[in-house]
Design a protein around this motif. Structure first.
Motif, PDB file in Angstrom:
ATOM      1  N   LYS A 220     117.583 -63.913 -22.860  1.00  0.00           N
ATOM      2  CA  LYS A 220     118.284 -62.961 -22.002  1.00  0.00           C
ATOM      3  C   LYS A 220     118.428 -61.573 -22.622  1.00  0.00           C
ATOM      4  CE  LYS A 220     120.861 -66.099 -19.022  1.00  0.00           C
ATOM      5  NZ  LYS A 220     122.187 -66.424 -18.443  1.00  0.00           N
TER       6      LYS A 220
ATOM      7  N   THR B 101     127.833 -60.660 -22.064  1.00  0.00           N
ATOM      8  CA  THR B 101     126.599 -61.352 -21.683  1.00  0.00           C
ATOM      9  C   THR B 101     126.671 -62.832 -22.012  1.00  0.00           C
ATOM     10  OG1 THR B 101     125.345 -59.330 -22.168  1.00  0.00           O
ATOM     11  CG2 THR B 101     124.082 -61.376 -21.968  1.00  0.00           C
TER      12      THR B 101
ATOM     13  N   GLU C 260     127.903 -57.118 -26.944  1.00  0.00           N
ATOM     14  CA  GLU C 260     127.001 -57.971 -26.160  1.00  0.00           C
ATOM     15  C   GLU C 260     127.631 -59.338 -25.910  1.00  0.00           C
ATOM     16  OE1 GLU C 260     124.240 -57.922 -23.946  1.00  0.00           O
ATOM     17  OE2 GLU C 260     123.110 -57.013 -25.597  1.00  0.00           O
TER      18      GLU C 260
END
Length: 425
Positions: free
Chosen positions: A394, A349, A345
């Motif tokens: 997010k 991201t 991640e």
């Protein structure tokens, strides 16, 4: 007189024992030889598996000038001598260079061949007992086809010994050589897939055995045992074999096979690599057993500490205990999957800011910045839990940890399903 392995060296692929995966009818090397378009090649495999023999057969089928170098003793000047021959009549069709043990050539020595491999004036056939992807310069690899030679099967070695026996028999007049089948099978079994080793033992057995009253030579299994070296387990702490065995060790424990795990542990012990064993056992405890039996890592730590403290040979005992414990323990990889998912991640991201109420508020002025405002302290609520967002906005709905299908993790899941499902803020 030449050694027996050299006297019986095959001169065509059909007489080579083993390596059917590359030498058999219709297989790649067989097709290459028929085409007579010989590419640059690297032969990779343990000693005594036919690398030099196959290289000699290929060389004999070309019109190129053959040079043989051993990288253990050859120097850059030897390579230059080969290159200089390109301008002579002897090498008008080019040069075929057989370079044995190429892993012993440094980068500069290997690079000296590139230009001539590129234009086709030198065709390289190199051999190595080490993994070429670790030891051979990338530019050489990209211009070569790599063939892996595998240890010979026992039945192939027995066939080769019988062929050798026919040749030796032809060298004796008025003498019959009798060798028990059991003796041949024993020699093949302890040769470790090395045909040269088996043939050397056969030659010693024949020439060291006195003739009987009829003038014949009789070799039984006891004589062969005397003439055969003890099977030496091949292990290189810095080589490909080291990582292959460690990989097989972990996969066997992961597969819950204590017998295979014990065998690979024995190989690692024979290699004397105590630190690698201890490190790998600790990794396995966390990666493969994990939350299915979280106490395992504590037990393994105690076993590995004991092993490091007492050393070999006694270290084998706590190492065996740890290995069998892990192999027979319930398995879960949920911990490594969770952390790897979270790490992935981070690579993909932009998370933005952390929730403001989770950020540090233990300094002057933190309150004015909104730090730790509206943070809910779980211990102030029933069952020490309160629903609250901990992930950044997010990724607030992401799941990195998935409960494993084992008794302990499912019990934990059931507990939290009940607490989180009934909790009132």
């Amino acid at each position: 007189m030449k050694p027996l392995p050299d006297r019986i060296r095959p001169e065509k692929f059909e007489d080579v024992f083993g390596q059917e995966h590359i030498l058999g009818e219709g297989k790649i090397l067989h097709r290459i030889l028929k085409s007579k378009m010989i590419p640059n090649m690297i032969f990779y495999g343990p000693p005594g598996t036919g690398k030099t023999t196959v290289a000699n057969i290929i060389a004999s089928k070309t019109n190129k000038k053959l040079y043989k170098l051993n990288a253990t003793t050859a120097s850059l000047s030897d390579v230059k001598e080969v290159i200089e021959s390109l301008n002579t009549l002897m090498a008008r069709d080019g040069v075929l260079l057989y370079l044995d043990e190429i892993q012993n050539f440094n980068k500069k020595q290997q690079q000296s061949l590139l230009q001539f491999m590129e234009n086709g004036s030198i065709t390289l056939i190199a051999s190595t007992t080490e993994n070429p992807y670790f030891y051979v310069y990338n530019a050489i690899l990209s211009r070569s086809i790599i063939f892996e030679f595998k240890p010979l099967k026992n039945e192939d070695i027995v066939k080769a010994m019988k062929r050798a026996l026919e040749i030796v028999q032809s060298e004796f007049e008025n003498t019959v050589i009798n060798i028990e089948e059991e003796a041949l099978e024993y020699s093949a079994n302890v040769s470790g897939g090395d045909i040269r080793k088996a043939l050397n033992s056969l030659e010693i057995a024949i020439f060291s055995t006195p003739k009987d009253e009829d003038g014949n030579i009789n070799v039984d299994i006891n004589i062969m045992k005397e003439c055969t070296q003890k099977n030496i387990f091949k292990y290189d702490k810095n080589g490909d074999n080291h990582y292959d065995i460690l990989s097989a060790f972990q996969k066997s424990i992961r597969g819950s096979d204590p017998d295979a795990a014990s065998l690979y542990l024995a190989m690692l012990i024979k290699g004397g690599d105590l630190k690698s064993i201890c490190r790998r056992l600790l990794v396995i405890a966390a990666e493969d057993i994990g939350l299915a039996y979280p106490q395992a890592i504590s037990i393994v730590k105690a076993c590995t500490d004991a092993a490091l403290e007492i050393g070999f040979p006694e270290a084998r005992i706590p190492l065996s205990e740890a290995t069998i414990l892990l192999a027979t323990a319930p398995k879960s990889n949920s911990a490594i999957k969770a952390i790897d998912a979270a790490l992935s991640e981070l690579d993909t991201t932009n998370l933005g800011e952390l929730p403001v109420y989770l950020r540090d508020g233990h300094y002057e002025g933190a309150k004015a910045l909104g730090r730790m405002q509206n943070y809910k302290y779980p211990y102030a609520y029933k069952n020490n839990y309160v629903k609250q967002q901990y992930l950044p906005d997010k990724v607030k709905d992401k799941k990195y940890y998935i409960y494993g299908e084992n008794k302990l993790e499912q019990a934990s899941k059931n507990y939290w399903d009940r607490i989180k499902g009934t909790n009132n803020e």
